[in-house]
Design an enzyme around this catalytic site. Structure first.
Site, PDB file in Angstrom:
ATOM      1  N   CYS A  21      -5.520  -2.969   1.711  1.00  0.00           N
ATOM      2  CA  CYS A  21      -5.401  -3.059   3.172  1.00  0.00           C
ATOM      3  C   CYS A  21      -6.732  -3.256   3.912  1.00  0.00           C
ATOM      4  O   CYS A  21      -7.224  -4.359   3.994  1.00  0.00           O
ATOM      5  CB  CYS A  21      -4.659  -1.840   3.711  1.00  0.00           C
ATOM      6  SG  CYS A  21      -3.911  -2.142   5.354  1.00  0.00           S
TER       7      CYS A  21
ATOM      8  N   GLU B 204       7.211   3.068  33.219  1.00  0.00           N
ATOM      9  CA  GLU B 204       7.628   4.348  33.785  1.00  0.00           C
ATOM     10  C   GLU B 204       6.887   5.502  33.126  1.00  0.00           C
ATOM     11  O   GLU B 204       6.472   6.450  33.805  1.00  0.00           O
ATOM     12  CB  GLU B 204       9.138   4.512  33.614  1.00  0.00           C
ATOM     13  CG  GLU B 204       9.949   3.512  34.428  1.00  0.00           C
ATOM     14  CD  GLU B 204      11.429   3.521  34.084  1.00  0.00           C
ATOM     15  OE1 GLU B 204      12.201   2.892  34.830  1.00  0.00           O
ATOM     16  OE2 GLU B 204      11.813   4.162  33.073  1.00  0.00           O
TER      17      GLU B 204
ATOM     18  N   SER C 286      18.797   0.682  30.226  1.00  0.00           N
ATOM     19  CA  SER C 286      19.850   1.172  29.333  1.00  0.00           C
ATOM     20  C   SER C 286      20.629   0.010  28.730  1.00  0.00           C
ATOM     21  O   SER C 286      21.126   0.104  27.596  1.00  0.00           O
ATOM     22  CB  SER C 286      20.788   2.126  30.072  1.00  0.00           C
ATOM     23  OG  SER C 286      21.550   1.471  31.060  1.00  0.00           O
TER      24      SER C 286
ATOM     25  N   GLY D 184      22.567   7.467  27.846  1.00  0.00           N
ATOM     26  CA  GLY D 184      23.171   7.232  29.151  1.00  0.00           C
ATOM     27  C   GLY D 184      23.205   5.748  29.447  1.00  0.00           C
ATOM     28  O   GLY D 184      22.157   5.083  29.429  1.00  0.00           O
TER      29      GLY D 184
ATOM     30  N   SER E  33      23.765   3.334  32.247  1.00  0.00           N
ATOM     31  CA  SER E  33      23.834   3.386  33.709  1.00  0.00           C
ATOM     32  C   SER E  33      24.273   2.086  34.350  1.00  0.00           C
ATOM     33  O   SER E  33      24.641   2.064  35.520  1.00  0.00           O
ATOM     34  CB  SER E  33      22.456   3.756  34.259  1.00  0.00           C
ATOM     35  OG  SER E  33      21.529   2.697  34.036  1.00  0.00           O
ATOM     36  N   GLY E  34      24.176   0.972  33.621  1.00  0.00           N
ATOM     37  CA  GLY E  34      24.378  -0.334  34.223  1.00  0.00           C
ATOM     38  C   GLY E  34      23.080  -0.997  34.621  1.00  0.00           C
ATOM     39  O   GLY E  34      23.059  -2.167  35.004  1.00  0.00           O
ATOM     40  N   GLY E  35      21.964  -0.253  34.516  1.00  0.00           N
ATOM     41  CA  GLY E  35      20.649  -0.805  34.816  1.00  0.00           C
ATOM     42  C   GLY E  35      20.078  -1.569  33.627  1.00  0.00           C
ATOM     43  O   GLY E  35      20.623  -1.553  32.516  1.00  0.00           O
TER      44      GLY E  35
ATOM     45  N   LYS F 206       0.167 -10.172  15.974  1.00  0.00           N
ATOM     46  CA  LYS F 206      -0.767  -9.807  14.904  1.00  0.00           C
ATOM     47  C   LYS F 206      -0.737 -10.833  13.782  1.00  0.00           C
ATOM     48  O   LYS F 206      -1.738 -11.028  13.074  1.00  0.00           O
ATOM     49  CB  LYS F 206      -0.440  -8.420  14.361  1.00  0.00           C
ATOM     50  CG  LYS F 206      -1.540  -7.816  13.489  1.00  0.00           C
ATOM     51  CD  LYS F 206      -1.227  -6.364  13.155  1.00  0.00           C
ATOM     52  CE  LYS F 206      -2.372  -5.696  12.407  1.00  0.00           C
ATOM     53  NZ  LYS F 206      -2.057  -4.274  12.108  1.00  0.00           N
TER      54      LYS F 206
ATOM     55  N   LYS G  17      -9.305   2.561  -2.513  1.00  0.00           N
ATOM     56  CA  LYS G  17      -9.604   1.840  -1.272  1.00  0.00           C
ATOM     57  C   LYS G  17     -11.023   2.149  -0.803  1.00  0.00           C
ATOM     58  O   LYS G  17     -11.424   3.308  -0.717  1.00  0.00           O
ATOM     59  CB  LYS G  17      -8.580   2.246  -0.210  1.00  0.00           C
ATOM     60  CG  LYS G  17      -8.632   1.503   1.098  1.00  0.00           C
ATOM     61  CD  LYS G  17      -7.451   1.972   1.962  1.00  0.00           C
ATOM     62  CE  LYS G  17      -7.351   1.273   3.300  1.00  0.00           C
ATOM     63  NZ  LYS G  17      -6.158   1.750   4.051  1.00  0.00           N
TER      64      LYS G  17
ATOM     65  N   GLU H  67       0.834  -1.196   0.000  1.00  0.00           N
ATOM     66  CA  GLU H  67       0.000   0.000   0.000  1.00  0.00           C
ATOM     67  C   GLU H  67       0.874   1.253   0.000  1.00  0.00           C
ATOM     68  O   GLU H  67       1.836   1.370   0.753  1.00  0.00           O
ATOM     69  CB  GLU H  67      -0.887  -0.024   1.245  1.00  0.00           C
ATOM     70  CG  GLU H  67      -1.803   1.175   1.409  1.00  0.00           C
ATOM     71  CD  GLU H  67      -2.648   1.089   2.678  1.00  0.00           C
ATOM     72  OE1 GLU H  67      -3.630   1.828   2.780  1.00  0.00           O
ATOM     73  OE2 GLU H  67      -2.313   0.264   3.565  1.00  0.00           O
TER      74      GLU H  67
END
Length: 593
Positions: free
Chosen positions: A163, A449, A350, A343, A345-347, A196, A127, A44
């Site tokens: 579609c 978050e 990230s 960044g 961070s070590g978490g 899907k 369409k 499409e």
């Protein structure tokens, strides 16, 4: 019974790059002709890219699409491909846009499909069904078509559809049955959502039964802003048999031979839909007019037999990872960023962003910056360095404490203000590196978050793209564990197993401010993805006080989400285009009326 060799071009386009998209069509058409195909179908709006959004209101853009289509037809013939039938999507118009004061009912912009052959545009189709839900606003942009176009190609009747025509009963597929079409070609730009592909096959089977015809479903692949298209093209016989199916997230040409009934005027017998089909679908009829266009060319003889095969389905984690890497890669490349920075961070968040970025772009285009403060733990700094060593990305260390101290020497701040100051200093550094070196800044917040507002505006939310925007925290861990089973593990085990923390104050943990993610994520999914109310969430077994607390956090964080970076959509309802709520909103779930 004639044999038609069809090629489904499951390929990537770029919105607005009309000349580049036309070049891609010519390339893949040559590939199809080389494979002996009689017909090749592209997705499409392949010529313009999809979705074009408000570009549709520019007369210059629509004119460029129309002219490019005619030029493409001539160029294909000049390439020696005039014998090949090429189905391609584009934007057309037969009147001003609906927003114009000069608009005439029944005319306007059209989401169109054209068949090119012999150097000319020999047939067009508009369409019919226009989606106006989720990420789609097509009632805003287009007028629906009212006629089905059937192309009589080499003695086979081929109906053209686009579609959403396949997602709704009635209309073009019912008309195709009445017209006696042997094949219905459905061109798509169907965005990815997790699982899907499990929905598509039964859907195509229902439409094949409705039309009493073979259905060739071709879908786009690639990323476009927040959307990613996963391909999953297929061909289904009238009795529901899956004949061939392409893979997901890969550009490819699916070539398959179809034995089709000879063209005639007799209607097709309606087939039996599968058990999953809503009962009303079997009763819908339609009075769409049918236009038959004849292409005066016999099908060329074939050598051998082509079977496209059926690609294996993949695990959920592999699906999502492929979507996230493709979405990031195309956002970076199509917007011509040389590299990304974030960044490190070590978490866990990230770390997963780093692994996605390296898989998408290669380590030489990825910059991870450790930004330790006075509260950063030694293990977090070690984990960041370990990940950098494992992946080979460009690793840098820029302590932020001296900059934070400079602010505090000139301002009297305490508590949360100091925590947010640290996050904002990090954001300033990352944006400075972006300005200096040209990187795209990636933000690393996850959907959980974002939902509850657990981020610092202009701090850790700084960025031009967020790979995890639609990924709940629980899934972030799931993806990390899965990715570590695929070859050399890029993510340190400690980043996966340690308790998550923003490390903005001594001994801080996410659990100080938020419920356990295993409890939080289902509430978010119910409220955000499924629009469940307070009563329904409580009835599902959630603590009423916790539900009230979480829903309040989600509601009051709307202003933050409105300013958030775009990110790849993988769920049924992502923040952004999918979910549009007012920032100023006095309604609260469970309040007295």
């Amino acid at each position: 019974m004639p044999t038609l060799r069809i090629a489904l071009a499951q390929v990537n386009s770029t919105v607005g790059d009309i000349s580049g998209n036309a070049t891609a069509i010519r390339h893949w058409s040559r590939e199809a002709a080389g494979a002996g195909a009689h017909l090749v179908a592209f997705p499409e709006m392949m010529l313009t890219g999809y979705p074009i959004e408000d570009l549709v209101f520019r007369n210059s853009f629509v004119s460029a699409s129309q002219q490019a289509l005619r030029t493409l037809a001539a160029d294909l013939a000049a390439d020696g491909l005039g014998h090949l039938a090429v189905v391609v999507g584009y934007v057309d118009a037969d009147g001003p846009a609906a927003t114009s004061a000069d608009a005439t009912p029944g005319t306007g912009r059209r989401d169109a499909s054209a068949l090119l052959h012999g150097g000319a545009v020999v047939a067009t189709y508009f369409k019919h069904h226009l989606p106006n839900y989720g990420v789609f606003d097509e009632d805003r942009y287009f007028e629906p078509g009212t006629e089905l176009t059937v192309v009589r190609l080499g003695g086979v009747d081929v109906a053209l559809t686009v579609c959403e025509d396949i997602w709704q009963a009635g209309g073009p597929f019912t008309a195709a049955r009445r017209a006696g079409a042997g094949l219905v070609v459905n061109i798509n730009a169907s965005p990815y959502e997790l699982n899907k592909d499990d929905v598509r096959l039964p859907l195509v089977q229902r439409r094949a039964a409705e039309a009493g015809a073979t259905v060739a479903y071709v879908n786009a692949v690639g990323g476009q802003d927040e959307l990613v298209f996963d391909g999953d093209s297929m061909i289904v016989a009238p009795d529901g048999t899956l004949l061939t199916r392409a893979g997901q997230f890969t550009e490819e040409l699916l070539v398959h031979d179809l034995d089709l009934p000879a063209a005639d005027a007799a209607p097709n017998a309606p087939g039996e839909t599968d058990a999953a089909a809503p009962a009303f679908e079997q009763a819908i009829d339609d009075d769409m007019a049918v236009t038959v266009v004849t292409v005066d060319q016999a099908l060329s003889p074939l050598t051998g037999r082509r079977d496209g095969g059926i690609a294996d389905r993949v695990a959920d984690e592999a699906e999502v990872w492929s979507a996230l890497t493709l979405g990031l890669r195309d956002y970076v490349n199509k917007n011509r960023f040389p590299s990304v920075v974030f960044g490190l961070s070590g978490g866990i968040d990230s770390a997963v962003v780093a692994a996605i970025a390296v898989d998408a772009l290669g380590p030489e285009r990825v910059v991870g910056v450790s930004l330790p403060s006075g509260y950063s733990s030694e293990h977090s700094k070690d984990d960041a360095a370990d990940l950098a060593k494992r992946t080979g990305l460009d690793y840098r260390v820029q302590p932020i404490q001296p900059m934070v101290d400079s602010f505090l020497a000139n301002m009297s701040l305490s508590g949360l203000a100091v925590e947010n100051l640290q996050a904002r200093v990090r954001g300033v550094i990352l944006m400075a590196l972006s300005n200096q070196e040209g990187h795209l800044v990636l933000t690393t917040g996850n959907k959980s978050e974002l939902a509850v507002g657990y981020s610092t505006l202009y701090g850790d939310s700084v960025g031009g793209f967020n790979p995890l925007k639609d990924v709940p925290k629980s899934m972030v861990w799931q993806l990390a564990r899965w990715r570590n089973t695929q070859g050399d593990p890029p993510i340190p085990e400690n980043s996966i197993t340690k308790a998550p923390s923003a490390e903005l104050r001594p001994d801080q943990k996410d659990s100080d401010s938020l419920p356990d993610y295993a409890v939080l994520d289902p509430i978010i999914k119910g409220y955000v993805d499924h629009d469940l109310g307070r009563a329904e969430l409580v009835a599902a077994g959630n603590d009423p006080a916790l539900v009230d607390r979480v829903l309040r956090m989600i509601d009051i964080a709307e202003y933050k989400r409105r300013q958030a970076a775009p990110g790849t959509k993988i769920s049924g309802k992502a923040f952004g285009r999918d979910r549009r709520l007012p920032i100023t909103n006095g309604f609260r779930e469970g309040q007295s009326l």
